[in-house]
Design a protein around this motif. Structure first.
Motif, PDB file in Angstrom:
ATOM      1  N   LYS A 163       0.827  -1.206   0.000  1.00  0.00           N
ATOM      2  CA  LYS A 163       0.000   0.000   0.000  1.00  0.00           C
ATOM      3  C   LYS A 163       0.863   1.260   0.000  1.00  0.00           C
ATOM      4  O   LYS A 163       0.504   2.261  -0.629  1.00  0.00           O
ATOM      5  CB  LYS A 163      -0.931   0.000   1.224  1.00  0.00           C
ATOM      6  CG  LYS A 163      -2.037  -1.024   1.147  1.00  0.00           C
ATOM      7  CD  LYS A 163      -3.142  -0.755   2.153  1.00  0.00           C
ATOM      8  CE  LYS A 163      -2.682  -0.920   3.566  1.00  0.00           C
ATOM      9  NZ  LYS A 163      -3.799  -0.703   4.538  1.00  0.00           N
ATOM     10  N   LYS A 248      -7.038 -10.665   7.034  1.00  0.00           N
ATOM     11  CA  LYS A 248      -7.573  -9.467   6.383  1.00  0.00           C
ATOM     12  C   LYS A 248      -6.658  -9.002   5.255  1.00  0.00           C
ATOM     13  O   LYS A 248      -7.114  -8.654   4.155  1.00  0.00           O
ATOM     14  CB  LYS A 248      -7.730  -8.343   7.406  1.00  0.00           C
ATOM     15  CG  LYS A 248      -8.918  -8.455   8.332  1.00  0.00           C
ATOM     16  CD  LYS A 248      -8.959  -7.233   9.247  1.00  0.00           C
ATOM     17  CE  LYS A 248     -10.133  -7.278  10.207  1.00  0.00           C
ATOM     18  NZ  LYS A 248     -10.119  -6.091  11.130  1.00  0.00           N
ATOM     19  N   SER A 249      -5.359  -8.986   5.537  1.00  0.00           N
ATOM     20  CA  SER A 249      -4.395  -8.486   4.554  1.00  0.00           C
ATOM     21  C   SER A 249      -4.359  -9.371   3.322  1.00  0.00           C
ATOM     22  O   SER A 249      -4.354  -8.874   2.185  1.00  0.00           O
ATOM     23  CB  SER A 249      -3.002  -8.412   5.188  1.00  0.00           C
ATOM     24  OG  SER A 249      -2.985  -7.478   6.240  1.00  0.00           O
ATOM     25  N   GLU A 252      -7.329  -8.856   1.128  1.00  0.00           N
ATOM     26  CA  GLU A 252      -7.196  -7.661   0.297  1.00  0.00           C
ATOM     27  C   GLU A 252      -6.225  -7.883  -0.853  1.00  0.00           C
ATOM     28  O   GLU A 252      -6.446  -7.399  -1.969  1.00  0.00           O
ATOM     29  CB  GLU A 252      -6.749  -6.471   1.151  1.00  0.00           C
ATOM     30  CG  GLU A 252      -7.806  -5.982   2.136  1.00  0.00           C
ATOM     31  CD  GLU A 252      -9.059  -5.499   1.446  1.00  0.00           C
ATOM     32  OE1 GLU A 252      -8.947  -4.782   0.428  1.00  0.00           O
ATOM     33  OE2 GLU A 252     -10.156  -5.862   1.917  1.00  0.00           O
ATOM     34  N   LYS A 255      -8.009  -9.808  -3.488  1.00  0.00           N
ATOM     35  CA  LYS A 255      -8.958  -8.945  -4.192  1.00  0.00           C
ATOM     36  C   LYS A 255      -8.248  -8.122  -5.260  1.00  0.00           C
ATOM     37  O   LYS A 255      -8.744  -7.964  -6.386  1.00  0.00           O
ATOM     38  CB  LYS A 255      -9.650  -8.020  -3.189  1.00  0.00           C
ATOM     39  CG  LYS A 255     -10.788  -7.199  -3.779  1.00  0.00           C
ATOM     40  CD  LYS A 255     -11.369  -6.236  -2.744  1.00  0.00           C
ATOM     41  CE  LYS A 255     -12.021  -6.981  -1.598  1.00  0.00           C
ATOM     42  NZ  LYS A 255     -12.664  -6.042  -0.631  1.00  0.00           N
ATOM     43  N   SER A 263     -10.571 -14.370  -1.921  1.00  0.00           N
ATOM     44  CA  SER A 263     -10.600 -13.193  -1.061  1.00  0.00           C
ATOM     45  C   SER A 263     -11.709 -13.309  -0.028  1.00  0.00           C
ATOM     46  O   SER A 263     -11.515 -13.019   1.161  1.00  0.00           O
ATOM     47  CB  SER A 263     -10.796 -11.930  -1.907  1.00  0.00           C
ATOM     48  OG  SER A 263     -10.955 -10.790  -1.094  1.00  0.00           O
TER      49      SER A 263
END
Length: 503
Positions: A163, A248-249, A252, A255, A263
């Motif tokens: 990110k 969670k990571s 993502e 996705k 995902s």
């Protein structure tokens, strides 16, 4: 023309006065040249000194491609000439801000490439400059030191690095994908770490057959980062928080790779683990989180003695959502932070910045970097200070998926100001300057057009962009409500967002 003694005297006197005046003028107005390096200046000169010390100290720990292990920086106890999984994970964003992207990717790949079934899907906890497992933590594949949250910590921070940088290696590199998949499947199963098994697992799972003859015994699989405590630790809350963050990571990441069914699978796993954390680790009678479970069935809560408090991992892994619980925990750390060791303190300033305690965060950073701090040379300290000031005080963060960055002033007083220059993020370098909490200027120093989400503290009907009245959006359901708008900044373009038309 004849030069007399008198005229010589006055000539020398005139030269002395002129030179003296030049010297005083130079001292009065020093010239600061922006050479493209990371710089920080503010109205708090002690904070400036702390940043400068942290930057220089952190960079002194960075090693270019001269060692067998390749690009690396020290991320362990000082003088070990090594990097361990927890420290690298925690230092990585600070390192990226310092321009050490090659180092981060190389070290994350080293951890990924050394995961193996022979080690029960662990990697090497600590790798040295010779590209070997550090001997202090490793005897052989059946006898070594290992904290089990590490695989999840690395997965979580690999996504954070994507990110921040936009580097798709963190999404697509086959070695990293293999590490994520093994860590969130085979590793979870082999060590019985899922919510439905973790309370019934053996604490000495996969320990050497003859633990009395081994160096590390059941330290080969410590189910927490807590290495102290008052007895045999069965489980830590950080174990649960880390697996939530990893699921969670990876959800993502999948996705972003357009694998929506997978995902969703990992998002559901994250939801189940979060539900377990909220249910098991929260004590409804005491109205506080448990932190450590011991073999006698008892728990620790916030503190153990004077130097153990592991609830900060709830913030670090973004595993606490209830505002009232957040504020209660922030208050506990505010009361007791002076008693904590450096490794734990190094997680805290950003927590204070994000919860309206900027003065305390500033004080902590200055303390962490003070010559009076006997452990300030610990590498984790200097790297995280860079992140705390950049992401905490300046409120800067990046999101590769939208090719954008945010800024949010967390200055303490209205007359305070702070600027940070040449921050590398995505494919750009950006500079941001806050004037109190009412005006922010951003400069796209280098790189293509980038989106700037300019956040201004407080609830406003509109904001001014370069003096022009502009509609904005407000976010109220956060500890520090803010209004924001988005601006496209082209290369070398500067913009100012403020609450008044004066710019």
């Amino acid at each position: 023309m004849e030069i007399t003694k008198t005229s010589t005297y006055y000539l020398l006197l005139l030269l002395t006065v002129m030179l003296g005046s030049c010297k005083k003028e130079t001292e009065k107005k020093p010239t600061q040249i922006n050479t493209g390096e990371l710089l920080f200046n503010s109205s708090n000169k002690e904070l400036d000194k702390a940043f400068s010390w942290a930057k220089n100290k952190a960079l002194s720990y960075a090693h270019d491609n001269d060692d067998p292990v390749g690009y690396w920086y020290e991320a362990a106890l000082p003088d070990r000439e090594a990097f361990c999984m927890r420290d690298v994970s925690h230092q990585a964003i600070g390192a990226e801000i310092l321009g050490l992207g090659k180092h981060n990717l190389n070290m994350f790949l080293k951890f990924a490439q050394n995961i193996s079934e022979e080690k029960d899907y662990c990697s090497y906890w600590e790798i040295n400059r010779y590209d070997k497992p550090a001997p202090v933590d490793y005897e052989n594949d059946k006898d070594f030191w290992y904290n089990l949250p590490a695989n999840f910590d690395v997965t979580y921070n690999a996504f954070r690095l994507y990110k921040w940088t936009g580097n798709k290696e963190y999404l697509d590199n086959p070695d990293l994908i293999n590490f994520y998949e093994l860590s969130l499947n085979e590793y979870v199963d082999r060590w019985e770490l899922g919510w439905d098994k973790i309370l019934n697992r053996s604490r000495s799972l996969h320990a050497p057959e003859n633990p009395e003859k081994s160096r590390f015994g059941n330290k080969r699989g410590i189910p927490t980062y807590n290495e102290g405590g008052r007895g045999e630790t069965l489980l830590g809350i950080d174990m649960s928080a880390s697996i939530v963050a990893a699921y969670k990571s990876y959800s993502e990441m999948l996705k972003l790779r357009n694998d929506l069914p997978q995902s969703e699978k990992y998002a559901e796993k994250a939801r189940q683990e979060q539900e377990f954390l909220d249910r098991y680790w929260w004590d409804p009678e005491r109205k506080e989180y448990r932190s450590i479970l011991y073999d006698d069935g008892n728990f620790d809560y916030f503190m153990v003695g004077e130097d153990q408090a592991f609830l900060h991992y709830l913030f670090y892994f973004d595993a606490i959502q209830d505002d009232s619980k957040i504020l209660d925990l922030v208050g506990k750390y505010e009361t007791h932070f002076g008693k904590l060791i450096v490794e734990l303190k190094s997680y805290l300033p950003i927590i204070f910045y994000e919860n309206n305690k900027a003065a305390l965060a500033n004080k902590m950073i200055i303390n962490l970097c003070s010559p009076l701090n006997p452990r300030r040379a610990y590498p984790e300290n200097s790297y995280t200070v860079i992140e705390h000031i950049t992401r905490g005080l300046m409120g800067i963060d990046a999101d590769a998926a939208t090719n954008g960055f945010i800024s949010l002033s967390r200055l303490d007083k209205k007359n305070d100001w702070a600027e940070i220059m040449n921050v590398p993020l995505l494919s750009n370098k950006i500079s941001v300057k806050h004037y109190g909490k009412t005006k922010t200027t951003a400069h796209n120093v280098n790189g293509g057009t980038i989106k700037w989400i300019a956040k201004i503290p407080g609830v406003h009907e509109f904001l001014f962009v370069n003096g022009e009245k502009t509609n904005c959006t407000t976010e109220k359901n956060v500890p520090q409500p803010y209004s924001y708008l988005t601006i496209d900044l082209k290369k070398d373009e500067t913009a100012t967002v403020s609450t008044t038309p004066e710019s």
